[in-house]
Design an enzyme around this catalytic site. Structure first.
Site, PDB file in Angstrom:
ATOM      1  N   LYS A   9      42.768  48.921  57.358  1.00 39.09           N
ATOM      2  CA  LYS A   9      42.462  49.466  56.312  1.00 39.09           C
ATOM      3  C   LYS A   9      41.685  49.909  55.677  1.00 39.09           C
ATOM      4  CE  LYS A   9      46.398  45.747  55.446  1.00 39.09           C
ATOM      5  NZ  LYS A   9      46.873  45.579  54.290  1.00 39.09           N
ATOM      6  N   TYR A  49      55.235  51.285  52.455  1.00 39.11           N
ATOM      7  CA  TYR A  49      54.899  50.242  51.671  1.00 39.11           C
ATOM      8  C   TYR A  49      56.118  49.461  51.115  1.00 39.11           C
ATOM      9  CZ  TYR A  49      50.426  47.787  53.610  1.00 39.11           C
ATOM     10  OH  TYR A  49      49.791  46.924  54.320  1.00 39.11           O
ATOM     11  N   PHE A  57      52.340  43.343  42.724  1.00 33.39           N
ATOM     12  CA  PHE A  57      51.231  43.463  43.904  1.00 33.39           C
ATOM     13  C   PHE A  57      51.628  45.826  44.334  1.00 33.39           C
ATOM     14  CE2 PHE A  57      53.782  41.044  46.875  1.00 33.39           C
ATOM     15  CZ  PHE A  57      53.650  42.489  47.482  1.00 33.39           C
ATOM     16  N   ARG A  85      51.148  40.851  65.540  1.00 29.97           N
ATOM     17  CA  ARG A  85      51.233  40.039  64.023  1.00 29.97           C
ATOM     18  C   ARG A  85      50.178  38.240  64.677  1.00 29.97           C
ATOM     19  NH1 ARG A  85      53.045  41.738  58.951  1.00 29.97           N
ATOM     20  NH2 ARG A  85      52.895  39.755  59.015  1.00 29.97           N
ATOM     21  N   THR A  91      48.952  36.861  56.910  1.00 35.14           N
ATOM     22  CA  THR A  91      48.574  37.663  55.333  1.00 35.14           C
ATOM     23  C   THR A  91      47.166  37.268  54.366  1.00 35.14           C
ATOM     24  OG1 THR A  91      50.997  37.946  55.260  1.00 35.14           O
ATOM     25  CG2 THR A  91      50.112  39.099  53.119  1.00 35.14           C
ATOM     26  N   ASN A 112      43.059  42.807  53.774  1.00 31.66           N
ATOM     27  CA  ASN A 112      43.358  41.516  54.841  1.00 31.66           C
ATOM     28  C   ASN A 112      42.935  42.520  55.501  1.00 31.66           C
ATOM     29  OD1 ASN A 112      45.892  42.868  54.396  1.00 31.66           O
ATOM     30  ND2 ASN A 112      46.982  41.462  54.075  1.00 31.66           N
ATOM     31  N   HIS A 115      47.288  45.661  58.908  1.00 37.58           N
ATOM     32  CA  HIS A 115      48.206  45.611  58.833  1.00 37.58           C
ATOM     33  C   HIS A 115      49.178  45.608  60.401  1.00 37.58           C
ATOM     34  CE1 HIS A 115      52.792  46.695  58.489  1.00 37.58           C
ATOM     35  NE2 HIS A 115      52.466  47.671  59.113  1.00 37.58           N
ATOM     36  N   GLU A 126      57.431  53.045  61.531  1.00 40.48           N
ATOM     37  CA  GLU A 126      55.790  52.992  60.973  1.00 40.48           C
ATOM     38  C   GLU A 126      55.495  53.995  62.200  1.00 40.48           C
ATOM     39  OE1 GLU A 126      56.406  48.565  58.926  1.00 40.48           O
ATOM     40  OE2 GLU A 126      54.725  48.886  60.913  1.00 40.48           O
TER      41      GLU A 126
HETATM   42  P1  IDP Z   1      51.925  41.040  56.330  1.00 37.84           P
HETATM   43  O1  IDP Z   1      50.682  42.495  55.822  1.00 37.84           O
HETATM   44  O2  IDP Z   1      51.641  40.641  56.984  1.00 37.84           O
HETATM   45  O3  IDP Z   1      53.117  41.850  56.557  1.00 37.84           O
HETATM   46  P2  IDP Z   1      52.946  42.351  53.638  1.00 37.84           P
HETATM   47  O4  IDP Z   1      53.823  40.791  53.354  1.00 37.84           O
HETATM   48  O5  IDP Z   1      54.247  42.595  53.714  1.00 37.84           O
HETATM   49  O6  IDP Z   1      51.778  41.438  54.378  1.00 37.84           O
HETATM   50  O7  IDP Z   1      52.082  42.528  52.213  1.00 37.84           O
HETATM   51  C1  IDP Z   1      52.432  43.536  52.410  1.00 37.84           C
HETATM   52  C2  IDP Z   1      50.653  43.371  52.267  1.00 37.84           C
HETATM   53  O8  IDP Z   1      50.683  43.675  50.833  1.00 37.84           O
HETATM   54  C3  IDP Z   1      49.996  42.955  52.655  1.00 37.84           C
HETATM   55  O9  IDP Z   1      49.332  42.912  53.809  1.00 37.84           O
HETATM   56  C4  IDP Z   1      48.850  42.993  51.923  1.00 37.84           C
HETATM   57  O10 IDP Z   1      47.736  43.578  51.750  1.00 37.84           O
HETATM   58  C5  IDP Z   1      49.442  43.395  50.637  1.00 37.84           C
HETATM   59  N1  IDP Z   1      49.696  41.675  49.635  1.00 37.84           N
HETATM   60  C6  IDP Z   1      51.118  41.004  49.874  1.00 37.84           C
HETATM   61  N2  IDP Z   1      51.557  39.986  49.160  1.00 37.84           N
HETATM   62  C7  IDP Z   1      50.787  40.230  49.066  1.00 37.84           C
HETATM   63  C8  IDP Z   1      50.708  39.779  47.331  1.00 37.84           C
HETATM   64  O11 IDP Z   1      51.120  38.515  46.251  1.00 37.84           O
HETATM   65  N3  IDP Z   1      49.154  39.869  45.792  1.00 37.84           N
HETATM   66  C9  IDP Z   1      48.685  40.578  46.092  1.00 37.84           C
HETATM   67  N4  IDP Z   1      48.311  41.827  47.290  1.00 37.84           N
HETATM   68  C10 IDP Z   1      49.718  41.210  48.259  1.00 37.84           C
HETATM   69 MG    MG Z   2      55.035  43.575  56.439  1.00 40.73          MG
END
Ligand code: IDP
Ligand code: MG
Length: 148
Positions: A9, A49, A57, A85, A91, A112, A115, A126
């Site tokens: 990202k 997304y 968010f 993963r 996350t 983070n 993805h 995807e």
């Molecule tokens: P993942 O990337 O570990 O699969 P997901 O739950 O699919 O996590 O969320 C997608 C992305 O959305 C995350 O990688 C992160 O960048 C963002 N995200 C997820 N939860 C939150 C939150 O509670 N606050 C802010 N950003 C979030």
């Molecule tokens: Mg995800």
């Protein structure tokens, strides 16, 4: 054999972590079959997304993903989705264990760095979103007998 979509990202590109992160996936033994730098449009980010639409968010997440270049990667190998993963970590960067990308370099939940597809089914969707078929190059690795 499985494929997974991994995105580095915009924070990964801005923080110059692209080489480090790609190296981790290479050394694990996954095969690189797709790679490009993408300035994600709002439309692409929305599709990617879509599952998070309506969450608090969501808008911030779209701004983040469209804020700069993203490196899009497709990796292939045994259990590629789970392996991807595991290399990423959970996350929330603050909770991801050391040794993972997020555990080593991320403190934020949103920013983070990576993805990774969460199922083979979503990986196929995807990959089709980020790559044209002709942009994927499949090959036989010369060390396949060692990697498995
Ligand atoms: P993942 O990337 O570990 O699969 P997901 O739950 O699919 O996590 O969320 C997608 C992305 O959305 C995350 O990688 C992160 O960048 C963002 N995200 C997820 N939860 C939150 C939150 O509670 N606050 C802010 N950003 C979030
Ligand atoms: Mg995800």
């Amino acid at each position: 054999m499985q494929r997974t979509l991994i995105l580095l990202k915009p924070d990964a590109v801005q923080r110059r972590l692209v080489g480090d992160i790609i190296g981790r996936f290479e050394r694990k033994g996954l095969r690189l079959v797709g790679l490009k730098l993408v300035a994600a449009t709002r439309e692409l980010a929305e599709k990617h997304y879509a599952v998070h639409k309506g969450k608090p968010f969501y808008e911030s997440l779209l701004s983040f993903l469209t804020s700069g270049p993203t490196v899009a990667l497709v990796w292939e190998g045994r259990e590629a989705v789970t392996v991807g993963r595991n290399l990423m970590g959970v996350t929330d960067g603050a909770k991801a264990p050391p040794g993972t990308v997020r555990g080593d370099y991320a403190l934020s939940v949103q920013n983070n760095l990576v993805h990774g597809s969460d199922s083979a089914e979503n990986a196929a969707i995807e990959i089709a979103l980020w790559f044209k078929t002709e942009e994927l190059v499949s090959f036989t690795a010369t060390d396949a007998n060692w990697i498995g």
